[in-house]
Design a protein around this motif. Structure first.
Motif, PDB file in Angstrom:
ATOM      1  N   PRO A   1      -6.994 -18.279 -96.569  1.00 32.38           N
ATOM      2  CA  PRO A   1      -6.374 -19.080 -95.504  1.00 32.38           C
ATOM      3  C   PRO A   1      -6.773 -20.548 -95.590  1.00 32.38           C
ATOM      4  CG  PRO A   1      -8.231 -17.842 -94.626  1.00 32.38           C
ATOM      5  CD  PRO A   1      -8.061 -17.402 -96.056  1.00 32.38           C
TER       6      PRO A   1
ATOM      7  N   THR B   1      -5.435 -21.871 -90.420  1.00 36.19           N
ATOM      8  CA  THR B   1      -5.022 -20.470 -90.505  1.00 36.19           C
ATOM      9  C   THR B   1      -6.270 -19.601 -90.639  1.00 36.19           C
ATOM     10  OG1 THR B   1      -4.804 -20.422 -92.916  1.00 36.19           O
ATOM     11  CG2 THR B   1      -2.881 -21.124 -91.659  1.00 36.19           C
ATOM     12  N   GLY B   2      -6.080 -18.291 -90.540  1.00 36.18           N
ATOM     13  CA  GLY B   2      -7.208 -17.370 -90.626  1.00 36.18           C
ATOM     14  C   GLY B   2      -6.755 -16.007 -91.096  1.00 36.18           C
ATOM     15  N   VAL B   3      -7.549 -15.003 -90.778  1.00 35.30           N
ATOM     16  CA  VAL B   3      -7.291 -13.664 -91.298  1.00 35.30           C
ATOM     17  C   VAL B   3      -6.016 -13.064 -90.708  1.00 35.30           C
ATOM     18  CG1 VAL B   3      -8.639 -12.378 -89.570  1.00 35.30           C
ATOM     19  CG2 VAL B   3      -8.458 -11.517 -91.919  1.00 35.30           C
TER      20      VAL B   3
ATOM     21  N   CYS C   1      -3.339 -14.176 -92.905  1.00 36.23           N
ATOM     22  CA  CYS C   1      -3.496 -13.417 -94.154  1.00 36.23           C
ATOM     23  C   CYS C   1      -2.925 -12.010 -94.010  1.00 36.23           C
ATOM     24  CB  CYS C   1      -4.964 -13.341 -94.553  1.00 36.23           C
ATOM     25  SG  CYS C   1      -5.668 -14.903 -95.135  1.00 36.23           S
TER      26      CYS C   1
ATOM     27  N   LYS D   1     -13.308 -15.362 -95.463  1.00 34.12           N
ATOM     28  CA  LYS D   1     -12.258 -15.700 -94.500  1.00 34.12           C
ATOM     29  C   LYS D   1     -10.969 -14.918 -94.681  1.00 34.12           C
ATOM     30  CE  LYS D   1     -12.384 -19.944 -95.855  1.00 34.12           C
ATOM     31  NZ  LYS D   1     -12.038 -21.383 -96.022  1.00 34.12           N
TER      32      LYS D   1
ATOM     33  N   PRO E   1      -9.605 -10.928 -84.602  1.00 34.52           N
ATOM     34  CA  PRO E   1      -9.993 -11.150 -86.003  1.00 34.52           C
ATOM     35  C   PRO E   1     -11.411 -10.686 -86.311  1.00 34.52           C
ATOM     36  CG  PRO E   1      -8.826 -13.055 -85.151  1.00 34.52           C
ATOM     37  CD  PRO E   1      -9.053 -12.146 -83.987  1.00 34.52           C
ATOM     38  N   GLU E   2     -12.293 -10.706 -85.319  1.00 34.38           N
ATOM     39  CA  GLU E   2     -13.665 -10.254 -85.548  1.00 34.38           C
ATOM     40  C   GLU E   2     -13.726  -8.751 -85.838  1.00 34.38           C
ATOM     41  OE1 GLU E   2     -16.616 -12.040 -85.732  1.00 34.38           O
ATOM     42  OE2 GLU E   2     -15.143 -13.666 -85.911  1.00 34.38           O
TER      43      GLU E   2
ATOM     44  N   ARG F   1     -14.560  -8.206 -89.470  1.00 34.28           N
ATOM     45  CA  ARG F   1     -15.752  -8.844 -90.040  1.00 34.28           C
ATOM     46  C   ARG F   1     -16.875  -7.806 -89.983  1.00 34.28           C
ATOM     47  NH1 ARG F   1     -17.192 -14.233 -90.490  1.00 34.28           N
ATOM     48  NH2 ARG F   1     -15.620 -14.821 -88.954  1.00 34.28           N
TER      49      ARG F   1
END
Length: 305
Positions: A143, A147-149, A152, A178, A271-272, A275
């Motif tokens: 990303p 932008t982020g996961v 993606c 990321k 999004p966490e 992780r």
């Protein structure tokens, strides 16, 4: 302080076990070794026949790091090695003596070197140590700023649809940083075939949605977009192995996902939720087994490009 331990019949000297390698979470070298020993049953099948490039962080993730390809010269005599042609990035050598991590003691040895990350190519060597044609395709979704996961995950979903349409059977994992990485087991015509196919796929996604996806590496092109990095299919390159630690402050792991988890991100999941740290990964493996089960999936012939 150095001490000798025995793991599966192998004598290994370890040192500085209480050294903190991830200061933000207080994660020590002893914990790194323990994780790699415990995750070995699912990690080893993905690296055993692939020459390993180590990323070593002897002073921890806040210190200086270095890649090490020509690592077999440091290894105990019981660690398998293979001599392979040197990639273009390794100047002054025609060949490299590279390690094959084949057993639990091998992982403990490499972890003791503070080799926090394990990187492997998309090809294996045969029993004689000869490099074979690539057997995996990889598309690394990185990303860009803004932008982020979640973005993606949208691209991963589209990639999955196209790969399945082409007869492939993809799996997905987090990068441990990321982004996400989509793989598929393949048969190919030549060493450059996966790169040609992956590049064409990345270019087509970019053509369809140029405001969301980019296939070129230039940083100026990447804000607000997801880079579909097709270049990891170059046989001289490596990608972080599934279940490898990443040298990030929280000691995160490159973790295989279910496609339902990718869809959940697209539907608004936190999004966490993707992780993962070492304890999370060990729990997931106990519950789900190896979600990166490429050996049990259809190995399809790549379409001609």
């Amino acid at each position: 302080m150095r001490q000798r331990v025995q793991i599966e019949g192998r004598q290994l000297e370890v040192s500085n076990l209480d050294k903190v390698l991830f200061p933000e979470v207080g994660f020590t070298k002893a914990q790194v070794i323990d994780y790699y020993v415990r995750i070995a049953p699912v990690l080893l099948p993905h690296v055993a026949q692939r020459p390993v490039t180590f990323t070593r962080w002897p002073s921890g993730v806040d210190g200086q790091a270095f890649f090490e390809k020509n690592s077999a010269r440091h290894a105990p005599e019981w660690v398998r090695s293979v001599t392979v042609p040197s990639p273009g990035s390794s100047r002054g050598r025609e060949t490299l003596d590279m390690v094959l991590l084949s057993a639990v003691p091998d992982l403990a040895w490499s972890a003791n070197l503070a080799a926090l990350e394990v990187h492997v190519p998309q090809w294996q060597v045969d029993g004689a140590g000869v490099a074979q044609l690539p057997d995996l395709l990889v598309l690394d979704l990185d990303p860009g700023p803004g932008t982020g996961v979640v973005e993606c995950a949208e691209v991963a979903h589209r990639l999955r649809d196209q790969l399945v349409a082409d007869g492939l059977d993809p799996v997905v994992k987090t990068s441990g940083s990321k982004g996400l990485q989509v793989y598929a087991p393949i048969e190919c015509a030549d060493r450059e075939h996966p790169s040609r196919y992956a590049k064409a796929l990345a270019q087509e996604l970019t053509r369809q949605t140029p405001e969301e996806v980019v296939w070129r590496m230039e940083k100026a092109l990447r804000p607000g977009k997801v880079l579909v990095d097709w270049s990891q299919n170059n046989t001289a390159k490596t990608t972080v192995a599934p279940y490898s630690l990443r040298a990030r402050p929280l000691a995160t792991v490159s973790t295989p996902l279910r496609w339902a988890e990718v869809d959940a991100l697209r539907g608004g999941a936190d999004p966490e939720s993707v992780r993962f740290r070492t304890d999370d990964v060990l729990t997931r493996v106990a519950e789900h087994g190896d979600l990166f089960d490429v050996a049990d999936r259809t190995r399809a012939v790549l379409p001609a490009v």
